[in-house]
Design a protein around this motif. Structure first.
Motif, PDB file in Angstrom:
ATOM      1  N   HIS A  24       0.833  -1.209   0.000  1.00  0.00           N
ATOM      2  CA  HIS A  24       0.000   0.000   0.000  1.00  0.00           C
ATOM      3  C   HIS A  24       0.865   1.256   0.000  1.00  0.00           C
ATOM      4  N   TYR A  25       2.024   1.171   0.630  1.00  0.00           N
ATOM      5  CA  TYR A  25       2.987   2.287   0.549  1.00  0.00           C
ATOM      6  C   TYR A  25       3.382   2.522  -0.912  1.00  0.00           C
ATOM      7  N   LEU A  26       3.702   1.439  -1.597  1.00  0.00           N
ATOM      8  CA  LEU A  26       4.150   1.583  -2.986  1.00  0.00           C
ATOM      9  C   LEU A  26       3.030   2.128  -3.862  1.00  0.00           C
ATOM     10  N   ARG A  27       1.826   1.588  -3.692  1.00  0.00           N
ATOM     11  CA  ARG A  27       0.717   1.985  -4.569  1.00  0.00           C
ATOM     12  C   ARG A  27       0.152   3.358  -4.195  1.00  0.00           C
ATOM     13  N   ASP A  28      -0.076   3.581  -2.901  1.00  0.00           N
ATOM     14  CA  ASP A  28      -0.843   4.755  -2.493  1.00  0.00           C
ATOM     15  C   ASP A  28       0.043   5.915  -2.050  1.00  0.00           C
ATOM     16  N   THR A  29       1.129   5.624  -1.354  1.00  0.00           N
ATOM     17  CA  THR A  29       2.007   6.700  -0.894  1.00  0.00           C
ATOM     18  C   THR A  29       2.971   7.110  -2.008  1.00  0.00           C
ATOM     19  N   ALA A  30       3.595   6.110  -2.644  1.00  0.00           N
ATOM     20  CA  ALA A  30       4.564   6.422  -3.694  1.00  0.00           C
ATOM     21  C   ALA A  30       3.901   6.543  -5.072  1.00  0.00           C
ATOM     22  N   GLY A  31       2.637   6.126  -5.184  1.00  0.00           N
ATOM     23  CA  GLY A  31       1.918   6.284  -6.453  1.00  0.00           C
ATOM     24  C   GLY A  31       2.362   5.331  -7.545  1.00  0.00           C
ATOM     25  N   LEU A  32       2.989   4.231  -7.150  1.00  0.00           N
ATOM     26  CA  LEU A  32       3.456   3.253  -8.145  1.00  0.00           C
ATOM     27  C   LEU A  32       2.434   2.117  -8.201  1.00  0.00           C
ATOM     28  N   LYS A  33       1.585   2.143  -9.215  1.00  0.00           N
ATOM     29  CA  LYS A  33       0.409   1.266  -9.242  1.00  0.00           C
ATOM     30  C   LYS A  33       0.657  -0.061  -9.957  1.00  0.00           C
ATOM     31  N   ALA A  34       1.884  -0.321 -10.400  1.00  0.00           N
ATOM     32  CA  ALA A  34       2.116  -1.570 -11.134  1.00  0.00           C
ATOM     33  C   ALA A  34       2.026  -2.782 -10.221  1.00  0.00           C
ATOM     34  N   THR A  35       2.501  -2.646  -8.993  1.00  0.00           N
ATOM     35  CA  THR A  35       2.507  -3.772  -8.062  1.00  0.00           C
ATOM     36  C   THR A  35       1.072  -4.040  -7.619  1.00  0.00           C
ATOM     37  N   ASN A  36       0.586  -5.235  -7.892  1.00  0.00           N
ATOM     38  CA  ASN A  36      -0.821  -5.553  -7.633  1.00  0.00           C
ATOM     39  C   ASN A  36      -1.004  -6.272  -6.300  1.00  0.00           C
ATOM     40  N   VAL A  37      -2.162  -6.035  -5.689  1.00  0.00           N
ATOM     41  CA  VAL A  37      -2.603  -6.856  -4.563  1.00  0.00           C
ATOM     42  C   VAL A  37      -3.468  -7.953  -5.162  1.00  0.00           C
ATOM     43  N   GLY A  38      -3.014  -9.210  -5.019  1.00  0.00           N
ATOM     44  CA  GLY A  38      -3.809 -10.307  -5.555  1.00  0.00           C
ATOM     45  C   GLY A  38      -4.581 -10.957  -4.434  1.00  0.00           C
ATOM     46  N   CYS A  39      -3.961 -11.950  -3.788  1.00  0.00           N
ATOM     47  CA  CYS A  39      -4.659 -12.718  -2.754  1.00  0.00           C
ATOM     48  C   CYS A  39      -4.653 -12.025  -1.402  1.00  0.00           C
ATOM     49  N   ASP A  40      -3.643 -11.165  -1.161  1.00  0.00           N
ATOM     50  CA  ASP A  40      -3.477 -10.493   0.136  1.00  0.00           C
ATOM     51  C   ASP A  40      -3.197 -11.488   1.265  1.00  0.00           C
ATOM     52  N   THR A  41      -2.739 -12.696   0.944  1.00  0.00           N
ATOM     53  CA  THR A  41      -2.470 -13.720   1.968  1.00  0.00           C
ATOM     54  C   THR A  41      -1.123 -14.422   1.769  1.00  0.00           C
ATOM     55  N   ALA A  46       1.536 -11.775  -6.648  1.00  0.00           N
ATOM     56  CA  ALA A  46       1.308 -10.621  -7.532  1.00  0.00           C
ATOM     57  C   ALA A  46       1.984  -9.366  -6.998  1.00  0.00           C
ATOM     58  N   CYS A  47       2.180  -9.307  -5.692  1.00  0.00           N
ATOM     59  CA  CYS A  47       2.748  -8.115  -5.041  1.00  0.00           C
ATOM     60  C   CYS A  47       4.266  -8.205  -4.873  1.00  0.00           C
ATOM     61  N   THR A  48       4.914  -9.162  -5.571  1.00  0.00           N
ATOM     62  CA  THR A  48       6.357  -9.360  -5.383  1.00  0.00           C
ATOM     63  C   THR A  48       7.161  -8.147  -5.844  1.00  0.00           C
ATOM     64  N   VAL A  49       8.046  -7.689  -4.964  1.00  0.00           N
ATOM     65  CA  VAL A  49       9.017  -6.641  -5.298  1.00  0.00           C
ATOM     66  C   VAL A  49      10.370  -7.094  -4.745  1.00  0.00           C
ATOM     67  N   LEU A  50      11.423  -6.362  -5.095  1.00  0.00           N
ATOM     68  CA  LEU A  50      12.722  -6.638  -4.486  1.00  0.00           C
ATOM     69  C   LEU A  50      12.901  -5.706  -3.295  1.00  0.00           C
ATOM     70  N   LEU A  51      13.219  -6.267  -2.123  1.00  0.00           N
ATOM     71  CA  LEU A  51      13.547  -5.481  -0.942  1.00  0.00           C
ATOM     72  C   LEU A  51      14.981  -5.827  -0.563  1.00  0.00           C
ATOM     73  N   ASP A  52      15.835  -4.827  -0.588  1.00  0.00           N
ATOM     74  CA  ASP A  52      17.266  -5.038  -0.333  1.00  0.00           C
ATOM     75  C   ASP A  52      17.796  -6.197  -1.181  1.00  0.00           C
ATOM     76  N   GLY A  53      17.346  -6.241  -2.421  1.00  0.00           N
ATOM     77  CA  GLY A  53      17.924  -7.146  -3.409  1.00  0.00           C
ATOM     78  C   GLY A  53      17.294  -8.511  -3.515  1.00  0.00           C
ATOM     79  N   VAL A  54      16.349  -8.845  -2.619  1.00  0.00           N
ATOM     80  CA  VAL A  54      15.722 -10.162  -2.725  1.00  0.00           C
ATOM     81  C   VAL A  54      14.208 -10.026  -2.865  1.00  0.00           C
ATOM     82  N   SER A  55      13.616 -11.031  -3.512  1.00  0.00           N
ATOM     83  CA  SER A  55      12.174 -10.982  -3.766  1.00  0.00           C
ATOM     84  C   SER A  55      11.405 -11.183  -2.467  1.00  0.00           C
ATOM     85  N   VAL A  56      10.371 -10.371  -2.275  1.00  0.00           N
ATOM     86  CA  VAL A  56       9.489 -10.486  -1.109  1.00  0.00           C
ATOM     87  C   VAL A  56       8.059 -10.236  -1.572  1.00  0.00           C
TER      88      VAL A  56
END
Lengths: 166, 274
Positions: A24-41, A46-56
């Motif tokens: 939600h930070y990425l989508r709503d605070t930073a305005g980057l809407k590409a990262t999707n919320v899929g299952c939320d569980t 669908a919400c995978t991004v790299l955090l400090d170089g690794v997928s999360v």
């Protein structure tokens, strides 16, 4: 609380609620809407991004946990908008048509970059296992698999800053 | 889904964690990878008012050799445990089990101490540490005490941890070349075990055959008495009565326990170089 996070190479300082999820930070605070919320569980990826170089999975990370860290979303890869070239993984997904509806694609691409950063020359089996945390409900897995194997031919495909040569 | 509001505080050392726990009391929860706690908070099964983030405490994340043991810091990620050369060589059952947890993204965040403290009977690591005869180092205000894995798990999501203690490290015996087996039966990829089996050096522990990792005592005694694997495995559910649920009846779980124990023991025998 105040957080300082570098998102797609740009340092940001934001005031957020401690309970805000990174996605939600990425989508709503930073305005980057590409990262999707899929299952939320923590299942679909669908919400995978790299955090400090690794997928999360950013639906299961607090913005607060990423404070002081570095995040890369699919918007941070290559891109032709500012005169650059696509990232090798983006290019390979286009080449092999590694998507149908496209909803899972931002997460698939980021999981693939993460996979290739850890294993630059995966076997087909290793790609299947490496993407086990990402669901494509169109079930277009074969083309995604081909795309990642094609991307792996580029030695830099595991680096977010890589671009295909012009 | 959004967790209920809470205050977030980041601990900078093990001592600082204990201070923060003393300050915030039972309303606080420890946050490491957050991959058990945050999903519970999102559906409001847990609503702590303070989260103490211990993930960046440097002295809690390591893998090292200490004499005949491997010692693994509590906030070491599953990915690190799975990929550690030291663990792969001296406790390969543990690195393999860590690699079976969730998926790559989950393994990047989840931690060994967090998974054990969560004490989910269907999880991979509790049964693995019982099979390995592991020991947990519990740090509290009066110092560190050691608790055997088989004494640590008390019930569903319940452990021997006191309210003012944390798991600081996990200790497992170094056993290079000793055969091991691991079986997990799931209905779908990435599901929790309907039944899981971990075995090494004649010890067997089972996931989801009760509220804590179960030991098939009859099987272990049969093996120690020189009986064959098939005969010993046939006893794997003796005296063990797991609950039935939407995934499996009691009888089906007992059947799985016997079959998977046989497979795990056969694999362990084929791998044994000791």
């Amino acid at each position: 609380m105040q957080v300082q996070i570098t998102v797609n190479k740009k340092p940001r300082t934001d005031e957020v609620e401690p309970r805000q999820l990174l996605v939600h930070y990425l989508r709503d605070t930073a305005g980057l809407k590409a990262t999707n919320v899929g299952c939320d569980t923590t299942s679909c990826g669908a919400c995978t991004v790299l955090l400090d170089g690794v997928s999360v999975k950013s639906c299961t990370v607090l913005t607060a946990q990423a404070d002081g860290g570095t995040v890369v979303t699919v918007e941070g890869l290559g891109g032709t908008a500012d005169g650059g070239q696509m990232h090798p993984v983006q290019s390979a997904f286009r080449e092999e048509h590694g998507l149908q509806c496209g909803f899972c694609t931002p997460g698939m691409v980021m999981a693939s970059v993460g996979l290739l950063s850890e294993n630059p020359n995966p076997t087909e089996h290793e790609v299947r296992e490496g993407l086990e945390g990402n669901y494509c409900r169109c079930t277009g897995y074969h083309n995604i698999l081909r795309a990642v194997l094609l991307a792996a031919q580029s030695p830099d495909a595991g680096k977010p800053e890589a671009q295909v040569s012009a | 889904m959004i967790p209920a509001p809470f205050d977030y505080v980041r601990a900078t050392s093990a001592e600082h964690i204990l201070e923060l726990m003393a300050q915030h009391g039972d309303e606080a929860k420890l946050l490491a990878g957050g991959h058990s706690l945050l999903p519970m908070m999102k559906v409001r099964l847990a609503s702590p008012t303070v989260l103490i983030d211990i993930a960046s405490v440097p002295e809690l994340s390591y893998v090292k050799v200490d004499g005949d043991d491997l010692v693994i810091g509590a906030t070491t990620s599953h990915a690190t445990v799975a990929n550690s050369d030291l663990i792969q060589a001296d406790a390969p059952l543990l690195s393999y089990a860590a690699a079976q947890i969730g998926d790559p993204q989950i393994r990047h965040r989840g931690t060994i101490g967090g998974s054990l403290a969560h004490s989910d009977p269907a999880a991979d690591l509790p049964m693995t540490l019982v099979a390995l005869d592991g020991t947990f180092e519990l740090l509290g205000p009066s110092g560190t005490r050691s608790v055997k894995a088989e004494d640590f798990f008390i019930g569903y999501f319940e452990t021997a941890l006191e309210h003012d203690e944390i798991i600081s490290a996990v200790r497992v015996p170094r056993r290079p070349g000793v055969g091991w087996g691991y079986e997990k039966f799931t209905r779908r990829a990435n599901d929790w075990a309907i039944v899981g089996i971990a075995t090494v050096a004649g010890r067997v522990a089972m996931a989801n055959m009760g509220s804590i990792p179960a030991r098939p005592v009859a099987t272990e005694q049969a093996l120690a008495g020189g009986q064959g694997i098939a005969e010993a495995a046939a006893l794997a559910a003796d005296g063990i009565e797991p609950a039935g649920d939407m995934h499996a009846t009691t009888a089906y779980r007992q059947h799985l326990a016997r079959v998977l124990t046989r497979r795990a023991l056969e694999t362990a025998a084929s791998r044994n170089q000791a």
